[in-house]
Each structure stands twice: as C-alpha cells, then as structure tokens.
Design an enzyme around this catalytic site. Structure first.
Site: not given
Ligand code: IMP
Ligand code: MG
Length: 173
Positions: A104-106, A163, A129, A101-102, A43
């Site tokens: 989790n990833t970071l 993308r 977000k 977003d949530s 991403g």
């Molecule tokens: P998290 O782990 O929920 O914070 O999500 C992070 C990852 O989810 C980002 O690096 C994106 O790859 C994907 N992601 C989160 N929100 C979106 C969105 O609105 N559109 C597309 N990909 C998203």
């Molecule tokens: Mg990503």
C-alpha cells in the site's frame, strides 16, 4: 511496555554487506547520470543513511513521511505527512523504503511521485515480504526476501520502539 531486545534475525554485518552490494549495483545501473533518492521516513532512515553512502554517483536526497501502520497491522489508510522539496520532473528517481509488505505505501508513493513526471522511477527496499502483497507493486532492488514475520530494528518499529537496533530481529508479543 516490557522491553527486551529481540534475538538477531539478520545481523548488522549481513545488513552492511548487502547494502554494499546494492550500492554497487545502483551505482553501476545509473553510472551515466544522476540519481534523485526519495526516502520514506521514519522507517527507511537508517537504511537510506547507509545505502546512500554506498552509492558513488552524484545524487540528490530528500525524504517524505508516510504512515500506514498501527501496531503490527497496516491500516491500509495511507497518509502523506510532508511534502518533498525536490522537483522530480525529468529526474531518475529511486524510492527507498526499508520493507515492502502489503504494498500500500509504495503503491501510493509511486503514484504520487509519478505526477511529477520523472524520467524514470525505481524502488529499492531492504526487505520484501512477497507473500503479504495486496496491491500490484514490486521493487527493482531487494536486499532480502523474508517470510511473513513482523520484524523490528534497523529503522523498523513496534509502537515506535526498537528503531535504533543496529540489527533486525523478530517481534514476539
Ligand atoms: P505496506 O504499506 O503494507 O507495504 O507497509 C510498508 C510499511 O509498513 C513499511 O515501510 C514499514 O514502515 C511498515 N512495516 C511493514 N512490515 C513491517 C514489519 O514487519 N515491521 C515493522 N514495520 C513494518
Ligand atoms: Mg516505512
């Protein structure tokens, strides 16, 4: 899949102006040292490519592959799909991702990288977000705050499509 390009939510020009500003801030904040950028593929590929060209201080660049999303919902099930090559110990590290977003990833990535004892560890995202956050992680550099929308383009996908869009749009099913 029925494919049509979405309307513009954040234009290519607005993205580039914001990145120029982020690049200036980062270059200023780290001006007496060196930076090690760790980009989260896939991403963050486009964002990272533009951001590093807006940073003027010496840097190393590497990427890791992490996946958590299936469709439009985070699975919460994070997996690290590649090991990075750089030694981060004693380094000033900046993690770059396109969207927080949530969290989790970071959250997971930060914990993993801290195991290598960097001198400092900061996070830069293009989009935040805030209202979607489920775990305690914040970015030090944020391009745009956005509401709870599923966005695509500029590196972000829906089922791996979109993308390549040079701008950010909103996915509507
Ligand atoms: P998290 O782990 O929920 O914070 O999500 C992070 C990852 O989810 C980002 O690096 C994106 O790859 C994907 N992601 C989160 N929100 C979106 C969105 O609105 N559109 C597309 N990909 C998203
Ligand atoms: Mg990503």
């Amino acid at each position: 899949m029925k494919y049509s390009n979405p309307e513009v939510y954040i234009s290519a020009v607005d993205i580039q102006n914001k990145i120029a500003e982020l690049g200036r801030r980062i270059s200023e904040d780290y001006k007496d040292g060196e930076l090690t950028v760790v980009s989260i593929s896939n991403g963050a590929m486009l964002f990272t490519a533009d951001l590093v060209r807006a940073v003027t201080i010496p840097m190393h660049l590497d990427s890791i592959m992490i996946s958590s999303y299936a469709g439009t919902e985070s699975s919460g099930n994070i997996s690290l799909r590649s090991e990075f090559k750089l030694d981060l110990s004693g380094k000033d590290v900046l993690i770059v991702d396109e969207i927080l977003d949530s969290g989790n990833t970071l959250f997971y990535t930060r914990r993993k990288l801290l195991e290598q004892n960097p001198a400092s560890l900061k996070i830069c995202v293009l989009l935040n977000k805030q209202e979607r956050r489920k775990v305690d992680v914040n970015a030090d550099y944020v391009g745009f705050e956005i509401p709870d929308l599923f966005v695509i383009g500029y590196g972000m996908d829906y089922k791996e499509y979109f993308r390549n869009l040079p701008y950010i749009g909103i996915y509507k099913s």
